[in-house]
Each structure stands twice: as structure tokens, then as C-alpha cells.
Design an enzyme around this catalytic site. Structure first.
Site, PDB file in Angstrom:
ATOM      1  N   HIS A  68       5.038  -2.978 -11.997  1.00  0.00           N
ATOM      2  CA  HIS A  68       3.991  -2.647 -11.473  1.00  0.00           C
ATOM      3  C   HIS A  68       3.266  -1.613 -12.473  1.00  0.00           C
ATOM      4  O   HIS A  68       2.195  -1.031 -11.598  1.00  0.00           O
ATOM      5  CB  HIS A  68       4.443  -1.727 -10.093  1.00  0.00           C
ATOM      6  CG  HIS A  68       4.873  -2.516  -8.890  1.00  0.00           C
ATOM      7  ND1 HIS A  68       5.309  -2.033  -7.731  1.00  0.00           N
ATOM      8  CD2 HIS A  68       5.038  -4.066  -8.750  1.00  0.00           C
ATOM      9  CE1 HIS A  68       5.737  -2.978  -7.034  1.00  0.00           C
ATOM     10  NE2 HIS A  68       5.606  -4.179  -7.767  1.00  0.00           N
TER      11      HIS A  68
ATOM     12  N   ASP B 216       9.345  -3.083 -10.052  1.00  0.00           N
ATOM     13  CA  ASP B 216       8.528  -1.823  -9.624  1.00  0.00           C
ATOM     14  C   ASP B 216       7.792  -1.119 -10.951  1.00  0.00           C
ATOM     15  O   ASP B 216       7.532  -1.931 -11.927  1.00  0.00           O
ATOM     16  CB  ASP B 216       9.530  -0.824  -8.881  1.00  0.00           C
ATOM     17  CG  ASP B 216       8.531  -0.320  -7.848  1.00  0.00           C
ATOM     18  OD1 ASP B 216       7.619   0.655  -8.129  1.00  0.00           O
ATOM     19  OD2 ASP B 216       8.768  -0.525  -6.742  1.00  0.00           O
TER      20      ASP B 216
END
Length: 399
Positions: A248, A225
């Protein structure tokens, strides 16, 4: 002369005795460090003893693997400074791993976090490995698709601490976030190695919330993430020389989802490299915000994007779920944001997206050079965003 010498010897012995008294080895409290026996209670006992001691105190976790469930290392402590030291083996021939804290896998044992350092002034956490053993838990994480999901435990939470140093630590495979900062002031993080598979859900590297005076430097984050996520209520956050990827990217947000959120101000991100990430730098806010807040005074500069899907994003219509209402604009006002000296390659045509709800104010893009790694040229998309453009601009500015 002999009397003076005797006094010196006595003083040295007293000093050595005091120094020894201020070092607490978890092995002396019953820890086995063999990766099998549950060492939760011995570690807690060692912490309580160290926390109650005066002066500059060190709690030592020698080389070995310490299998533990949830632990709360809480203060306030009597010590003027307290160092939690995870040690490497002193012998070259020794095959013991460095001091490693290994998480239990039974989710029924946990609340919202695994290792919690709280209410301590002058804490240092250094060296060693934090192994969250998250792989067996990831299938139970429904947060990427459900709003009412049960949150899995964060590996290490720092809550309500002041004057904290976290250095030379390795974190692998958390059940949820690797490291989270909550309500902390003056915390310096450096030399970390953070890793989890790119497919691991919600494994943010470092998450910051309601904190002030945070510095993150010289760290490598590869996770599933956000490498770094800056949540609500933060002020004066510095990020420098961080390698991010996979993951991310670097996010401010998400913001504006809950009532009473604090402003996010004075964020300075520089000298970061993103490699193969979903996003580069991103500000993301929810629509339909129940209350108003500000995201302001931020500089993102000297950034390298290597094959990044979305290098520069402001998204005030953030919603990760399949079905989202679009009734009202975001309640988060975005102001005074600069993207400077951003270069590299994008793997999608839209390299810069500035999608604002309430018009963003004070946006500056200076020397942006992002090439699309495909056929054609990179492009920019804007909505309610009037920016000032300086120097090189690739993609071309929005009309």
C-alpha cells in the site's frame, strides 16, 4: 624470555576463554532446530544466560529451523552489547536452511506479538529468517472491515530499546505486522528482505510508533499493506533506498484516531522506488479526532513511481470502513511538507491528491512529473490546500 612467552600464552588463553564465555549457542540449551520440536523454552533459557553475562555478548542461533511460540527477550541486560545472531550454514554442502525462527500456528498461544525484544540497550539482531506462518491466520483478521476487531500478533516487536541495530534479516508471512518499533530510541535498520502476498491483510512491513532517531535503509519490502507506516508520536525518522511493492506504499499515519496521540515531526524519505503499489507516499488522518496533534517538517524526495495507483496523497478524511461519520474535521494539523523530484507513472487519473481538513500549511511541490498510464493526462485534486509549486509540474497544479 621464556617467562615473557609464558605470560603471553596465559594472556591469550585467558582472552580466548573470555571470548568463548561470551558466546551462547542455543543448541547448548537444548534447542533441536529441526522445525518440529518446540524450541521455545531452550531459546528463552539461552537468552537469560546471555543477558546476564558481562561484556560484548553473542547469542548464536545456528543453521536450522526453530519452531517456537511467543517469546519475550527482555532486559535490562548486564552485557555492554548483545548480538542475537541467526546463522547461515558454514558448509556449502550442508542443506540446512539459515537460522530460521518459525512461528506456531495456534492463535490461542499468542497475545499481541510473537517475538518481543524489550528494554535492552546495545542490541543487534542479524541474519536469518523470521517465518510468521501467517497464511492460516489471515482469514481470522477482521480489521480491514471492523473497528472492534481482534488484532493478530506482530512477528517482531522492539519495545523500549535503545541503540539497536537490525540488519540482513528476512521476514516472511507474518500473522499481522512484520516488524514494529514502539517507544524505542536510536534504531538502525538495514538490508532487510520483507515479503508476504499482496492479498495478506494488515501485514505492514515496518511500523513505527512513539520512537525517535529511526533509520531504515537498503531494504526491499513486498507485502499486503503499507511497506512502512509511521504512526503517532515519532520524531526524526530517516528512510532511504527502500524498494516498495507490492503493498500500500509508504504512509505517515493513520493519525488522529485516539485521544492523546503525539506529534509526528522531522520525517525524511528519499531515494525510494514504488512498483505496482496502491499508493506512493501518503499522509492519512482521521476525521472527528478526539484530541489535537501535529504532523510537520517532512521531506519526500527523489521518488520513482512505477505504475502506482495514487502516487502522492494527503488525506485528512481517511476512513477504511464502509460507513463513516463526517461530523468534524481532523484534529491533526499538517505543516511544512515538501514533495520533491517525484516522477513516474500513475494507473489512475488523479496522480496528486491534497485533501486537507483544517487548511494544510507550508506545502511545497517541486519537480513533480507523473504521467497517467491511460488515455488522457494526469490530474490533481485539492481541498483546503494552498501549495507552493516549483519547477516541473505534471499534473498541472490545482487552480
Amino acid at each position: 624470555m621464556e617467562a615473557r612467552l609464558a605470560l603471553v600464552v596465559v594472556a591469550l588463553l585467558a582472552s580466548a576463554s573470555t571470548a568463548a564465555a561470551n558466546v551462547f549457542d542455543v543448541k547448548n540449551y537444548g534447542s533441536k532446530g529441526n522445525g518440529v520440536v518446540d524450541d521455545t523454552k531452550p531459546l528463552m533459557s539461552a537468552w537469560k544466560a546471555a543477558c546476564a553475562a558481562a561484556g560484548a555478548v553473542t547469542l548464536v542461533v545456528p543453521a536450522g529451523t526453530y519452531y517456537i511460540g511467543p517469546v519475550q527477550f527482555h532486559g535490562p541486560c548486564k552485557a555492554s552489547t548483545l548480538t542475537f545472531q541467526l546463522q547461515a550454514s558454514r558448509s556449502i554442502s550442508c542443506l540446512l536452511p539459515p537460522g530460521t525462527l518459525k512461528a506456531a500456528t495456534d492463535l490461542k498461544r499468542f497475545g499481541n506479538d510473537w517475538i518481543e525484544f524489550g528494554w535492552v540497550n546495545g542490541l543487534t539482531v542479524a541474519g536469518g529468517v523470521i517465518d510468521g506462518q501467517g497464511a492460516s491466520s489471515w482469514p481470522f483478521n477482521k480489521c480491514p472491515v471492523r473497528k472492534d476487531c481482534k488484532v493478530l500478533p506482530t512477528s517482531v516487536l522492539f519495545v523500549n530499546n535503545q541503540n539497536t541495530v537490525v540488519k540482513d534479516l528476512t521476514s516472511v508471512n507474518p500473522k499481522f505486522f512484520h516488524i514494529a518499533l514502539l517507544g524505542s530510541k536510536n534504531i538502525r535498520i538495514s538490508g532487510l528482505k520483507i515479503s508476504a502476498p499482496s492479498t495478506s491483510p494488515n501485514t505492514d512491513g515496518i511500523h513505527i510508533e512513539r520512537s525517535a532517531g529511526v533509520s531504515i535503509t537498503d531494504t526491499h519490502i513486498a507485502t499486503g499493506d503499507d511497506c512502512i507506516s509511521i504512526g503517532q508520536g515519532n520524531d526524526n525518522v530517516e528512510v532511504a533506498r527502500v524498494q516498495c511493492g507490492p503493498g500500500h506504499g509508504m504512509s505517515v499515519g493513520s493519525l488522529g484516531r485516539y485521544a492523546g496521540e503525539g506529534d509526528v515531526t522531522r520525517v525524511h524519505v528519499r531515494d525510494m522506488t514504488f512498483t505496482g503499489t496502491m499508493n506512493g507516499v501518503r499522509i492519512k488522518t482521521w476525521e472527528n479526532s478526539p484530541s489535537k496533534s501535529n504532523a510537520a517538517h517532512m521531506v519526500f524526495e527523489n521518488l520513482v513511481m512505477n505504475d502506482v495507483q495514487n502516487p502522492v496523497i494527503i488525506d485528512q478524511k481517511y476512513c477504511p470502513y464502509y460507513n463513516c461519520e463526517h461530523k468534524y474535521v481532523s484534529g491533526v494539523t499538517i505543516n511544512d511538507i515538501t514533495f520533491k523530484n517525484v516522477k513516474g507513472t500513475a494507473t489512475t487519473p488523479v496522480a496528486v491528491m491534497l485533501r486537507c481538513g483544517v487548511p494544510c500549511q507550508g506545502l511545497v511541490l517541486q519537480d513533480v512529473n507523473l504521467k497517467y498510464k491511460g488515455q488522457g493526462t494526469a490530474s490533481a485534486k485539492c481541498e483546503n490546500a494552498k501549495a507552493k509549486y516549483v519547477g516541473v509540474q505534471l499534473p498541472k497544479p490545482c487552480p
